[in-house]
Enzyme design. Structure first.
Site, PDB file in Angstrom:
ATOM      1  N   GLY A 155       0.897  -1.815  -5.609  1.00  0.00           N
ATOM      2  CA  GLY A 155       1.654  -1.591  -4.368  1.00  0.00           C
ATOM      3  C   GLY A 155       2.699  -2.673  -4.151  1.00  0.00           C
TER       4      GLY A 155
ATOM      5  N   SER B 185       6.125  -2.603  -4.448  1.00  0.00           N
ATOM      6  CA  SER B 185       7.537  -2.264  -4.247  1.00  0.00           C
ATOM      7  C   SER B 185       8.066  -2.760  -2.900  1.00  0.00           C
ATOM      8  CB  SER B 185       7.729  -0.755  -4.362  1.00  0.00           C
ATOM      9  OG  SER B 185       6.989  -0.098  -3.357  1.00  0.00           O
ATOM     10  N   ARG B 186       7.173  -3.150  -1.991  1.00  0.00           N
ATOM     11  CA  ARG B 186       7.650  -3.648  -0.688  1.00  0.00           C
ATOM     12  C   ARG B 186       6.594  -4.553  -0.049  1.00  0.00           C
ATOM     13  NH1 ARG B 186       6.679   1.940   2.591  1.00  0.00           N
ATOM     14  NH2 ARG B 186       4.657   1.343   3.455  1.00  0.00           N
TER      15      ARG B 186
ATOM     16  N   ASN C 281      -3.407  -5.117  -4.127  1.00  0.00           N
ATOM     17  CA  ASN C 281      -2.693  -5.219  -2.847  1.00  0.00           C
ATOM     18  C   ASN C 281      -2.452  -3.852  -2.197  1.00  0.00           C
ATOM     19  OD1 ASN C 281      -0.524  -6.470  -0.911  1.00  0.00           O
ATOM     20  ND2 ASN C 281       0.534  -4.830  -2.029  1.00  0.00           N
TER      21      ASN C 281
ATOM     22  N   TYR D 130     -10.081   1.649   8.142  1.00  0.00           N
ATOM     23  CA  TYR D 130      -9.395   0.504   7.520  1.00  0.00           C
ATOM     24  C   TYR D 130     -10.331  -0.707   7.444  1.00  0.00           C
ATOM     25  CZ  TYR D 130      -5.630  -2.945   6.821  1.00  0.00           C
ATOM     26  OH  TYR D 130      -4.819  -3.950   6.327  1.00  0.00           O
TER      27      TYR D 130
ATOM     28  N   ALA E 281     -13.593  -0.752   7.517  1.00  0.00           N
ATOM     29  CA  ALA E 281     -14.673  -0.490   6.556  1.00  0.00           C
ATOM     30  C   ALA E 281     -14.176  -0.724   5.137  1.00  0.00           C
ATOM     31  CB  ALA E 281     -15.179   0.939   6.721  1.00  0.00           C
TER      32      ALA E 281
ATOM     33  N   LYS F 192     -11.719  -2.693   4.182  1.00  0.00           N
ATOM     34  CA  LYS F 192     -11.400  -4.107   3.952  1.00  0.00           C
ATOM     35  C   LYS F 192     -12.672  -4.960   3.923  1.00  0.00           C
ATOM     36  CE  LYS F 192      -6.945  -3.740   3.511  1.00  0.00           C
ATOM     37  NZ  LYS F 192      -6.297  -4.049   2.229  1.00  0.00           N
TER      38      LYS F 192
HETATM   39  P1  NAI Z   1       3.049  -1.827   2.975  1.00  0.00           P
HETATM   40  O1  NAI Z   1       2.696  -0.486   3.499  1.00  0.00           O
HETATM   41  O2  NAI Z   1       4.397  -2.379   3.219  1.00  0.00           O
HETATM   42  O3  NAI Z   1       2.761  -1.897   1.402  1.00  0.00           O
HETATM   43  C1  NAI Z   1       1.677  -1.262   0.802  1.00  0.00           C
HETATM   44  C2  NAI Z   1       2.116  -0.802  -0.567  1.00  0.00           C
HETATM   45  O4  NAI Z   1       1.012  -0.135  -1.212  1.00  0.00           O
HETATM   46  C3  NAI Z   1       3.265   0.207  -0.506  1.00  0.00           C
HETATM   47  O5  NAI Z   1       4.260  -0.171  -1.424  1.00  0.00           O
HETATM   48  C4  NAI Z   1       2.603   1.526  -0.934  1.00  0.00           C
HETATM   49  O6  NAI Z   1       3.471   2.394  -1.624  1.00  0.00           O
HETATM   50  C5  NAI Z   1       1.512   1.017  -1.857  1.00  0.00           C
HETATM   51  N1  NAI Z   1       0.454   2.016  -2.033  1.00  0.00           N
HETATM   52  C6  NAI Z   1      -0.182   2.726  -1.077  1.00  0.00           C
HETATM   53  N2  NAI Z   1      -1.058   3.566  -1.651  1.00  0.00           N
HETATM   54  C7  NAI Z   1      -0.991   3.382  -2.997  1.00  0.00           C
HETATM   55  C8  NAI Z   1      -1.650   3.951  -4.117  1.00  0.00           C
HETATM   56  N3  NAI Z   1      -2.583   4.901  -3.972  1.00  0.00           N
HETATM   57  N4  NAI Z   1      -1.323   3.516  -5.359  1.00  0.00           N
HETATM   58  C9  NAI Z   1      -0.376   2.556  -5.526  1.00  0.00           C
HETATM   59  N5  NAI Z   1       0.290   1.986  -4.507  1.00  0.00           N
HETATM   60  C10 NAI Z   1      -0.014   2.400  -3.255  1.00  0.00           C
HETATM   61  O7  NAI Z   1       1.919  -2.820   3.559  1.00  0.00           O
HETATM   62  P2  NAI Z   1       1.847  -4.412   3.612  1.00  0.00           P
HETATM   63  O8  NAI Z   1       1.900  -4.803   5.021  1.00  0.00           O
HETATM   64  O9  NAI Z   1       2.745  -5.053   2.642  1.00  0.00           O
HETATM   65  O10 NAI Z   1       0.324  -4.620   3.140  1.00  0.00           O
HETATM   66  C11 NAI Z   1      -0.060  -4.973   1.822  1.00  0.00           C
HETATM   67  C12 NAI Z   1      -1.566  -5.202   1.793  1.00  0.00           C
HETATM   68  O11 NAI Z   1      -1.903  -6.233   2.730  1.00  0.00           O
HETATM   69  C13 NAI Z   1      -2.365  -3.972   2.203  1.00  0.00           C
HETATM   70  O12 NAI Z   1      -3.555  -3.912   1.442  1.00  0.00           O
HETATM   71  C14 NAI Z   1      -2.673  -4.240   3.665  1.00  0.00           C
HETATM   72  O13 NAI Z   1      -3.827  -3.579   4.070  1.00  0.00           O
HETATM   73  C15 NAI Z   1      -2.872  -5.755   3.632  1.00  0.00           C
HETATM   74  N6  NAI Z   1      -2.703  -6.406   4.923  1.00  0.00           N
HETATM   75  C16 NAI Z   1      -1.512  -6.376   5.614  1.00  0.00           C
HETATM   76  C17 NAI Z   1      -1.369  -7.020   6.825  1.00  0.00           C
HETATM   77  C18 NAI Z   1      -0.084  -7.054   7.605  1.00  0.00           C
HETATM   78  O14 NAI Z   1      -0.064  -7.613   8.711  1.00  0.00           O
HETATM   79  N7  NAI Z   1       1.011  -6.519   7.110  1.00  0.00           N
HETATM   80  C19 NAI Z   1      -2.520  -7.728   7.412  1.00  0.00           C
HETATM   81  C20 NAI Z   1      -3.704  -7.723   6.620  1.00  0.00           C
HETATM   82  C21 NAI Z   1      -3.779  -7.070   5.419  1.00  0.00           C
END
Ligand code: NAI
Length: 246
Positions: free
Chosen positions: A11, A13-14, A89, A154, A156, A158
């Protein structure tokens, strides 16, 4: 430094994953930038790494699919001969109150966040056991430590990641493979930018450091755990949260 280590970031790309990819590449790793849908954005991450003099490749895979994850990681192993670092991630949210939460939303979040991490860990562990080295870093969340109303699925997933991390750490420790989790608090990303100012202020008031974290804060912790500086750390959950979950 992580010179020429082969790193897979799911994950990437962003958001947080993108920054983890950039930071590991800055430290010298060759980064496999995994994405599910957005090839263009993943290609941009690769281009940014290459502009800075690093090495990377974008590879598509839906990590929640067991067979797809297996094919993805075995292709990486065939091409590069090893995997030194795996960062799980990829994650999604489908928030709702327990009473209103659909079965589909519960399953989707568990399948991506928890099973996706399992799928990738299972398929790299054989290779890492052969290498007698490896680093697995799973992105959990403070929500998995503390719970959060409206996020039962979510939280559960994590919290599940924490159990998965500790069990794998115990199984793999004797072969010098470390497995750790990072639990970010509120990090400034597209997801949190969408919140209203009032909601953001309310959240910041619950954070001892009174501000959201940056993606770099999470990525630096990942880079540390991936490095030789963290040789003797395994089975840990490191909160990168401005003190929120203490
Ligand atoms: P985001 O939504 O910007 O990035 C998540 C990435 O995972 C996206 O690029 C998406 O395309 C990819 N993805 C989703 N399902 C997928 C799959 N089945 N196969 C491959 N790629 C997949 O989210 P963000 O904020 O960057 O979060 C990244 C990680 O950090 C996540 O696991 C999130 O739960 C965790 N997190 C984020 C927090 C925040 O405040 N932003 C806080 C705590 C944890």
């Amino acid at each position: 430094m992580l010179t020429n280590r082969i790193a897979v970031v799911t994950g990437a790309s962003r958001g947080i994953g993108r920054q983890i990819a950039l930071t590991l590449a800055r430290e010298g790793a060759v980064v496999i930038v995994n994405y599910r849908g957005s090839k263009e954005k993943a290609d941009e991450v690769v281009a940014e790494i290459e502009r800075a003099g690093g090495k990377a490749e974008a590879v598509s895979c839906n990590v929640s699919d067991f067979k797809e994850a297996e094919a993805f990681l075995s292709d990486v192993i065939k091409k590069y001969g090893r995997i030194d670092i795996l960062v799980n991630n990829a994650g999604i949210t489908r928030d709702n109150l327990l009473m209103k939460m659909s079965e589909a939303d519960f399953d989707a979040v568990i399948d991506t966040n928890l099973k996706g991490a399992f799928n990738c860990m299972k398929h790299v562990s054989r290779q890492m056991l052969k290498q007698k080295s490896g680093r697995i870093i799973n992105i959990s969340s403070v929500s998995g430590v503390m719970g959060n109303a409206g996020q039962a699925n979510y939280c559960a997933s994590k919290a599940g990641i924490i159990g998965l991390t500790k069990s794998a750490a115990r199984e793999l420790a004797s072969r010098k493979i470390t497995v750790n989790a990072i639990a970010p608090g509120f990090i400034q990303t597209d997801m949190t930018d969408a919140l209203s100012d009032a909601v953001k202020e309310g959240i910041a008031a619950q954070i001892p450091m009174r501000q959201f974290g940056q993606t770099e804060d999470v990525a630096e912790a990942v880079a540390f755990l991936a490095s030789d500086r963290a040789n003797y750390i395994t089975g840990q959950v490191i909160c990168v949260d401005g003190g929120m979950a203490m």
